[in-house]
Design an enzyme around this catalytic site. Sequence first.
Site, short mmCIF file in Angstrom:
data_model
loop_
_atom_site.label_atom_id
_atom_site.label_comp_id
_atom_site.label_asym_id
_atom_site.label_seq_id
_atom_site.Cartn_x
_atom_site.Cartn_y
_atom_site.Cartn_z
N GLU A 47 0.86 -1.20 0.00
CA GLU A 47 0.00 0.00 0.00
C GLU A 47 0.89 1.25 0.00
O GLU A 47 1.94 1.26 0.65
CB GLU A 47 -0.84 -0.03 1.29
CG GLU A 47 -1.66 1.21 1.56
CD GLU A 47 -2.25 1.24 2.99
OE1 GLU A 47 -1.60 0.77 3.94
OE2 GLU A 47 -3.37 1.76 3.13
N ASN A 115 -7.07 6.24 -1.76
CA ASN A 115 -5.99 5.30 -1.48
C ASN A 115 -6.22 4.12 -2.44
O ASN A 115 -7.15 3.34 -2.26
CB ASN A 115 -6.07 4.86 -0.01
CG ASN A 115 -4.89 4.01 0.41
OD1 ASN A 115 -4.20 3.44 -0.42
ND2 ASN A 115 -4.67 3.91 1.71
N LYS A 132 -9.49 1.96 -1.86
CA LYS A 132 -9.73 1.43 -0.50
C LYS A 132 -11.08 1.85 0.06
O LYS A 132 -11.43 3.04 0.06
CB LYS A 132 -8.59 1.92 0.41
CG LYS A 132 -8.58 1.34 1.81
CD LYS A 132 -7.31 1.82 2.52
CE LYS A 132 -7.11 1.28 3.91
NZ LYS A 132 -5.83 1.71 4.50
N GLU A 151 -6.03 8.97 7.54
CA GLU A 151 -6.58 8.49 6.26
C GLU A 151 -7.95 9.10 5.97
O GLU A 151 -8.29 9.38 4.82
CB GLU A 151 -6.67 6.96 6.24
CG GLU A 151 -5.32 6.32 6.06
CD GLU A 151 -5.42 4.87 5.62
OE1 GLU A 151 -5.98 4.59 4.56
OE2 GLU A 151 -4.92 4.01 6.37
N CYS A 182 -4.86 -2.96 2.94
CA CYS A 182 -4.56 -2.88 4.36
C CYS A 182 -5.76 -3.18 5.26
O CYS A 182 -6.13 -4.31 5.46
CB CYS A 182 -3.93 -1.53 4.69
SG CYS A 182 -3.11 -1.58 6.31
N ASN A 207 0.36 -1.17 5.42
CA ASN A 207 1.31 -0.43 6.27
C ASN A 207 0.72 -0.50 7.67
O ASN A 207 -0.23 0.22 7.98
CB ASN A 207 1.33 1.06 5.91
CG ASN A 207 2.11 1.39 4.66
OD1 ASN A 207 3.29 1.71 4.73
ND2 ASN A 207 1.45 1.34 3.52
N1 CDV Z 1 -2.97 1.46 6.63
C1 CDV Z 1 -3.93 0.86 7.36
O1 CDV Z 1 -5.04 0.66 6.90
N2 CDV Z 1 -3.59 0.53 8.62
C2 CDV Z 1 -4.57 -0.03 9.52
C3 CDV Z 1 -4.45 0.59 10.87
C4 CDV Z 1 -5.63 0.26 11.76
C5 CDV Z 1 -3.20 0.33 11.58
C6 CDV Z 1 -4.52 -1.55 9.56
O2 CDV Z 1 -5.60 -2.15 9.64
O3 CDV Z 1 -3.46 -2.17 9.54
#
Ligand code: CDV
Length: 331
Positions: A47, A115, A132, A151, A182, A207
């Site tokens: 991501e 995203n 996303k 975000e 993610c 991430n």
């Molecule tokens: N980039 C993300 O979406 N991170 C999220 C947050 C909650 C740390 C994750 O679900 O990993």
Amino acid sequence: MSRLITAAAAQLGPIQRAEPRSSAVGRMVRLLERAHRRGVELVVFPELALTTFFPRHYHEDISHADKWFETAMPSAETAPLFDAARRYGIGFHLGYAEMAQEADETGAVRNRRFNTSVLVGPEGDVLLKYRKMHLPGHAEYDTRRKVQHLEKRYFEVGNLGFPVIRAPMGGLDGINMGMLICNDRRWPEAWRVLGLQSVELVALGYNTPSLNMEAGGFEAHHLRVFHSHLSIQAGCYQNSCFAVATAKAGIEDGNELFGHSIIVNPQGEIIAMAGSWDDELIAADCELDMCMLGRTTVFAFDRHRRPEAYGRITGQVGAVEPEVWQKSAPR
Ligand code: CDV
């Protein structure tokens, strides 16, 4: 007949705030070269793979964050990635921040920020785009947090649904491929919408910090990786598909991202896992015919699903309280 594809997760070590896109793209090109030497046919990058995870940085004026966004894909800066992929005949998945000039629900054309991830074929064609859906974090500066997760400030919720495409990849005429980004991986509904389109391989970039940065409560360190893997393994098992899940890892802008990229088969088993916090390529042979066992037996959706009882899944967002049992009321 065997339907085999060799897929890889190309984990990236940290990308610091000052690191230019040209450097990140150079690192990814080197990973594509390594992938080529190892006979890989599809490479999944993380991501927001072109920059640091900038939603941790607050810009009061949102337009000051525009420097993190791509207005075209490919672009002059990302072209070397597309060139390398074409040279080696490798498909790839790339996550990035997208700025699109696009009409909104009211019909007004304006700059819209998402995203986003794209799936690119071995000839350099963009096969599929995904934006996303499950945006974590918050929209305003949160004084209680040590590290921001903005975000909801910088991105709109995706407007492309959860698409799946059947397209040639590697030596195969067609593979059913979809994407998650993610936080999406933690939501079974997202996997199921892909499963309902017979997805065979899910490309997923993430991430994720090693520590829960929300001030709300304690979460044990070791459970962070466990929850990530648990979600991906369950998603693959329950939807009879492979996933290539690729992290950004290491200490980025002073914050630790946990890495642990994995490739998972339709039995929910991890068949490859990254061991470093650096740029690292992990690869696995994915026999797509393995998807058939689940989808013709336990998870034969057409025979066993009960959508008439699933109304709450699409009918409500938050949970309601249940009816309270009373001794006098018959059941
Ligand atoms: N980039 C993300 O979406 N991170 C999220 C947050 C909650 C740390 C994750 O679900 O990993």
